[in-house]
Design a protein around this motif. Structure first.
Motif, mmCIF file in Angstrom:
data_model
loop_
_atom_site.group_PDB
_atom_site.id
_atom_site.type_symbol
_atom_site.label_atom_id
_atom_site.label_comp_id
_atom_site.label_asym_id
_atom_site.label_seq_id
_atom_site.Cartn_x
_atom_site.Cartn_y
_atom_site.Cartn_z
ATOM 1 N N ALA A 211 0.836 -1.206 0.000
ATOM 2 C CA ALA A 211 0.000 0.000 0.000
ATOM 3 C C ALA A 211 0.864 1.246 0.000
ATOM 4 C CB ALA A 211 -0.924 -0.015 1.214
ATOM 5 N N SER A 212 1.900 1.253 0.818
ATOM 6 C CA SER A 212 2.807 2.399 0.873
ATOM 7 C C SER A 212 3.510 2.612 -0.465
ATOM 8 C CB SER A 212 3.843 2.173 1.983
ATOM 9 O OG SER A 212 4.808 3.188 1.979
ATOM 10 N N THR A 213 3.961 1.529 -1.074
ATOM 11 C CA THR A 213 4.647 1.628 -2.370
ATOM 12 C C THR A 213 3.735 2.224 -3.430
ATOM 13 O OG1 THR A 213 6.013 -0.287 -1.810
ATOM 14 C CG2 THR A 213 5.857 0.312 -4.137
ATOM 15 N N ALA A 214 2.479 1.768 -3.475
ATOM 16 C CA ALA A 214 1.525 2.275 -4.464
ATOM 17 C C ALA A 214 1.246 3.751 -4.238
ATOM 18 C CB ALA A 214 0.223 1.474 -4.397
ATOM 19 N N GLN A 215 1.042 4.143 -2.986
ATOM 20 C CA GLN A 215 0.775 5.544 -2.682
ATOM 21 C C GLN A 215 1.921 6.437 -3.144
ATOM 22 O OE1 GLN A 215 0.216 5.305 1.541
ATOM 23 N NE2 GLN A 215 -1.706 4.160 1.366
ATOM 24 N N GLU A 216 3.132 6.052 -2.828
ATOM 25 C CA GLU A 216 4.291 6.870 -3.171
ATOM 26 C C GLU A 216 4.490 6.963 -4.684
ATOM 27 O OE1 GLU A 216 7.312 4.904 -0.969
ATOM 28 O OE2 GLU A 216 6.610 5.661 0.968
ATOM 29 N N LYS A 217 4.314 5.843 -5.386
ATOM 30 C CA LYS A 217 4.462 5.843 -6.837
ATOM 31 C C LYS A 217 3.426 6.751 -7.494
ATOM 32 C CE LYS A 217 5.378 4.406 -11.088
ATOM 33 N NZ LYS A 217 6.579 4.883 -11.826
ATOM 34 N N LEU A 218 2.171 6.657 -7.061
ATOM 35 C CA LEU A 218 1.106 7.462 -7.666
ATOM 36 C C LEU A 218 1.287 8.943 -7.358
ATOM 37 C CD1 LEU A 218 -1.937 5.115 -7.034
ATOM 38 C CD2 LEU A 218 -0.868 5.625 -9.229
ATOM 39 N N VAL A 219 1.731 9.271 -6.150
ATOM 40 C CA VAL A 219 1.976 10.681 -5.818
ATOM 41 C C VAL A 219 3.043 11.260 -6.744
ATOM 42 C CG1 VAL A 219 3.009 12.194 -4.079
ATOM 43 C CG2 VAL A 219 1.170 10.643 -3.430
ATOM 44 N N ARG A 220 4.097 10.501 -6.990
ATOM 45 C CA ARG A 220 5.143 10.982 -7.908
ATOM 46 C C ARG A 220 4.591 11.209 -9.309
ATOM 47 N NH1 ARG A 220 8.266 6.987 -5.250
ATOM 48 N NH2 ARG A 220 8.035 5.575 -7.044
ATOM 49 N N GLU A 221 3.786 10.269 -9.789
ATOM 50 C CA GLU A 221 3.220 10.391 -11.131
ATOM 51 C C GLU A 221 2.243 11.565 -11.219
ATOM 52 O OE1 GLU A 221 3.884 8.753 -13.872
ATOM 53 O OE2 GLU A 221 5.313 7.314 -13.045
ATOM 54 N N LEU A 222 1.426 11.745 -10.205
ATOM 55 C CA LEU A 222 0.470 12.856 -10.216
ATOM 56 C C LEU A 222 1.187 14.205 -10.152
ATOM 57 C CD1 LEU A 222 -2.217 11.326 -7.842
ATOM 58 C CD2 LEU A 222 -2.550 11.874 -10.262
ATOM 59 N N LYS A 223 2.239 14.289 -9.363
ATOM 60 C CA LYS A 223 3.004 15.537 -9.291
ATOM 61 C C LYS A 223 3.682 15.836 -10.628
ATOM 62 C CE LYS A 223 3.904 16.223 -4.394
ATOM 63 N NZ LYS A 223 4.918 16.390 -3.337
ATOM 64 N N ALA A 224 4.176 14.793 -11.278
ATOM 65 C CA ALA A 224 4.811 14.998 -12.579
ATOM 66 C C ALA A 224 3.806 15.512 -13.597
ATOM 67 C CB ALA A 224 5.445 13.684 -13.065
ATOM 68 N N HIS A 225 2.540 15.082 -13.488
ATOM 69 C CA HIS A 225 1.525 15.498 -14.459
ATOM 70 C C HIS A 225 0.939 16.863 -14.130
ATOM 71 C CE1 HIS A 225 -1.584 14.860 -17.526
ATOM 72 N NE2 HIS A 225 -2.409 15.464 -16.677
ATOM 73 N N TYR A 226 0.580 17.079 -12.863
ATOM 74 C CA TYR A 226 -0.136 18.311 -12.493
ATOM 75 C C TYR A 226 0.775 19.393 -11.929
ATOM 76 C CZ TYR A 226 -4.528 15.790 -13.059
ATOM 77 O OH TYR A 226 -5.584 15.078 -13.580
ATOM 78 N N GLY A 227 2.012 19.041 -11.607
ATOM 79 C CA GLY A 227 2.912 20.003 -11.001
ATOM 80 C C GLY A 227 2.862 19.918 -9.490
ATOM 81 N N PRO A 228 3.918 20.350 -8.812
ATOM 82 C CA PRO A 228 4.012 20.189 -7.359
ATOM 83 C C PRO A 228 3.117 21.127 -6.557
ATOM 84 C CG PRO A 228 5.908 21.402 -8.193
ATOM 85 C CD PRO A 228 5.128 20.969 -9.389
ATOM 86 N N ASP A 229 2.506 22.117 -7.205
ATOM 87 C CA ASP A 229 1.731 23.109 -6.463
ATOM 88 C C ASP A 229 0.256 22.762 -6.328
ATOM 89 O OD1 ASP A 229 4.041 24.642 -6.237
ATOM 90 O OD2 ASP A 229 3.640 25.722 -8.107
ATOM 91 N N ARG A 230 -0.204 21.709 -7.014
ATOM 92 C CA ARG A 230 -1.630 21.396 -6.985
ATOM 93 C C ARG A 230 -2.049 20.614 -5.746
ATOM 94 N NH1 ARG A 230 -4.690 21.417 -11.449
ATOM 95 N NH2 ARG A 230 -6.381 21.463 -9.907
ATOM 96 N N PHE A 231 -1.110 19.941 -5.109
ATOM 97 C CA PHE A 231 -1.483 19.197 -3.908
ATOM 98 C C PHE A 231 -0.250 18.936 -3.046
ATOM 99 C CE2 PHE A 231 -0.579 15.911 -7.071
ATOM 100 C CZ PHE A 231 0.237 15.025 -6.367
ATOM 101 N N ILE A 232 -0.534 18.661 -1.778
ATOM 102 C CA ILE A 232 0.494 18.175 -0.864
ATOM 103 C C ILE A 232 0.044 16.791 -0.380
ATOM 104 C CG2 ILE A 232 1.290 20.440 -0.134
ATOM 105 C CD1 ILE A 232 -0.429 20.196 2.332
ATOM 106 N N ALA A 233 0.993 15.943 -0.063
ATOM 107 C CA ALA A 233 0.690 14.577 0.364
ATOM 108 C C ALA A 233 1.138 14.383 1.804
ATOM 109 C CB ALA A 233 1.387 13.573 -0.550
ATOM 110 N N LYS A 234 0.242 13.863 2.633
ATOM 111 C CA LYS A 234 0.546 13.543 4.024
ATOM 112 C C LYS A 234 0.308 12.053 4.220
ATOM 113 C CE LYS A 234 1.251 16.226 6.913
ATOM 114 N NZ LYS A 234 2.539 16.762 7.436
#
Length: 457
Positions: free
Chosen positions: A180-203
């Motif tokens: 679960a942790s691996t999937a979360q981290e991978k998807l956050v990286r992909e989403l940031k690459a697509h939308y940019g780092p300013d659209r969301f923060i991950a906790k």
């Protein structure tokens, strides 16, 4: 009755009864029996501060989760229903007396909860050096969104960001490590690459009952319960604290399809232990009413509550991105299971969430490479229906239950439907069953043979 007492002041006396289990909340300290963060000084709480009422709710979620994980169902008379009593320090015990949180927990986990409170003026995050003294937003965000790393939560984030190009989100995850942790981290990286780092923060919250060590005043027993129905309360109360740090009307989104939300048992025998209520509308309504009583007014919204999983995928606002990222998501009940037979870890392919996932992917034409995306292929039944194995239980239930002529009243088997929405949820349930049926009609080998034996094809 299994009793727990929560302490935020570890200098106080231990309960005189040695059978009372102690949940010591001390973030970043080895004396804690509620572990927050993988290492000493975990950083989840750094840089933001919620109002005290919301912090007390977060402590309730952590308490319920740790009690849930350390009280074994196998030790009860019926093998399921536990009697759990928790005592929690809060700022205003009177406010909690008629809040109904015990009833909310009863419905969620299928147990008998007694929630007691005692007054503790000091905040549970008092003294943490990286936490501001005053209420401070987690960041410049417009909403908080649960992000499990599953397919629904991935779709929800994409749709929320596409729907409003100015919307900024805080994504909240919980895990104890693993797939679960691996999937979360991978998807956050992909989403940031697509939308940019300013659209969301991950906790990302790492919280669990702490393993025993010699600094704890009363360690918790080591066996762990694996049903963990209270996890969703921890997830929600953590997200509510983050939302409340921004403002009392900052919404919390919980993207979850309505078919799994009402989670109608596939067969009569699968009521109870098989029928989770993580996003059941009765639970969400009860929780919303309870938190309002406790001084937290942030709205809890599920944009997919009246849609099937297949409809969510079909109507996404960015199908190309979702299709590309979907294989990285994990929707599985036990993503580590394949490790024991040296198969690919991630989505097992045989649990109920995996079967719903595959049916929804087939609905939009994305279920094209099961050998690469699942450890077991349910449509062939290989190593499932060709032998006696507990792994096939969900697949057998889906085959036997999806095609039955079910009365409309069955939608009430997992709990009441509030707000006069019975007809809307009947539609979601029927369409969800249709998605399963359409997918199963493509079965082969052992799975198809079983369908033929039951007259379904």
């Amino acid at each position: 009755m299994t009793e727990y007492r929560v302490r935020t002041d570890l200098s106080g006396q231990l309960p005189t009864d040695p059978h009372v289990r102690v949940l010591d909340w001390a973030p970043g300290r080895p004396e804690a029996t509620i572990q927050l963060g993988k290492q000493a000084g975990g950083r989840f709480l750094d840089g933001w501060r919620a109002p005290r009422e919301a912090l007390d709710l977060l402590l309730l979620g952590a308490t319920a989760y740790c009690a849930d994980k350390t009280a074994l169902r196998t030790e009860t008379a019926d093998g399921w229903t536990r009697s759990l009593e928790v005592s929690i320090p809060v700022v205003d015990p009177k406010r909690w007396q008629d809040s109904g949180v015990g009833s909310v927990l009863n419905f969620l986990t299928g147990d008998r909860w007694t929630v007691n409170t005692y007054e503790e003026p000091l905040s549970p995050i008092k003294g943490l050096t990286r936490v501001p003294e005053d209420v401070t937003p987690v960041g410049p965000i417009d909403a908080v969104c649960l992000f499990s790393g599953g397919l629904d939560s991935l779709t929800g984030v994409i749709d929320l960001l596409e729907e409003d190009p100015d919307r900024r989100l805080c994504l909240v995850s919980h895990n104890e490590g693993g797939q679960a942790s691996t999937a979360q981290e991978k998807l956050v990286r992909e989403l940031k690459a697509h939308y940019g780092p300013d659209r969301f923060i991950a906790k990302q919250l790492f919280l669990r009952p702490a393993p025993e060590n010699n600094l704890q005043q009363r360690p918790l027993p080591s066996p762990r319960e694996n049903t963990t129905r209270a996890r969703s309360l921890l997830f929600l109360t953590t997200a509510l604290a983050l939302a409340a740090s921004v403002g009392p009307r900052t919404p919390l989104y919980i993207p979850e399809n309505g078919f799994i939300g009402i989670n109608v048992p596939l067969t009569r025998a699968r009521s109870g232990s098989y029928s989770t209520r993580t996003t059941h509308p009765h639970f969400i309504k009860g929780l919303q009413e309870a938190i309002h009583q406790l001084g937290v007014s942030n709205p809890i919204l599920n944009p997919y509550r009246l849609k099937t999983k297949g409809e969510i995928l079909a109507e996404t606002l960015n199908p190309d991105l979702l299709q590309r990222l979907a294989p990285y998501s994990v929707s599985c009940s036990h993503p580590e299971a394949a490790r024991y037979v040296q198969k690919r870890q991630g989505n097992c392919g045989y649990c109920f969430p995996c079967l719903i996932r595959r049916a929804s992917m087939a609905h939009v034409g994305w279920d094209t490479d099961p050998q690469s995306n699942y450890a077991w292929d349910a449509l062939t039944g290989k190593e499932l229906l060709d032998r006696s194995t507990a792994r096939a239980a969900d697949l057998r239930a889906v085959i036997n239950g999806a095609f039955n002529d079910r009365p409309d009243r069955d939608i009430l088997r997992n709990g009441p439907i509030p707000d006069g929405e019975h007809e809307a949820f009947i539609r979601v349930w029927r369409e969800g069953l249709s998605e399963l049926q359409d997918w199963l009609h493509n079965a082969s080998d052992h799975t198809k043979a079983r369908l033929e034996r039951h007259g379904h094809i």
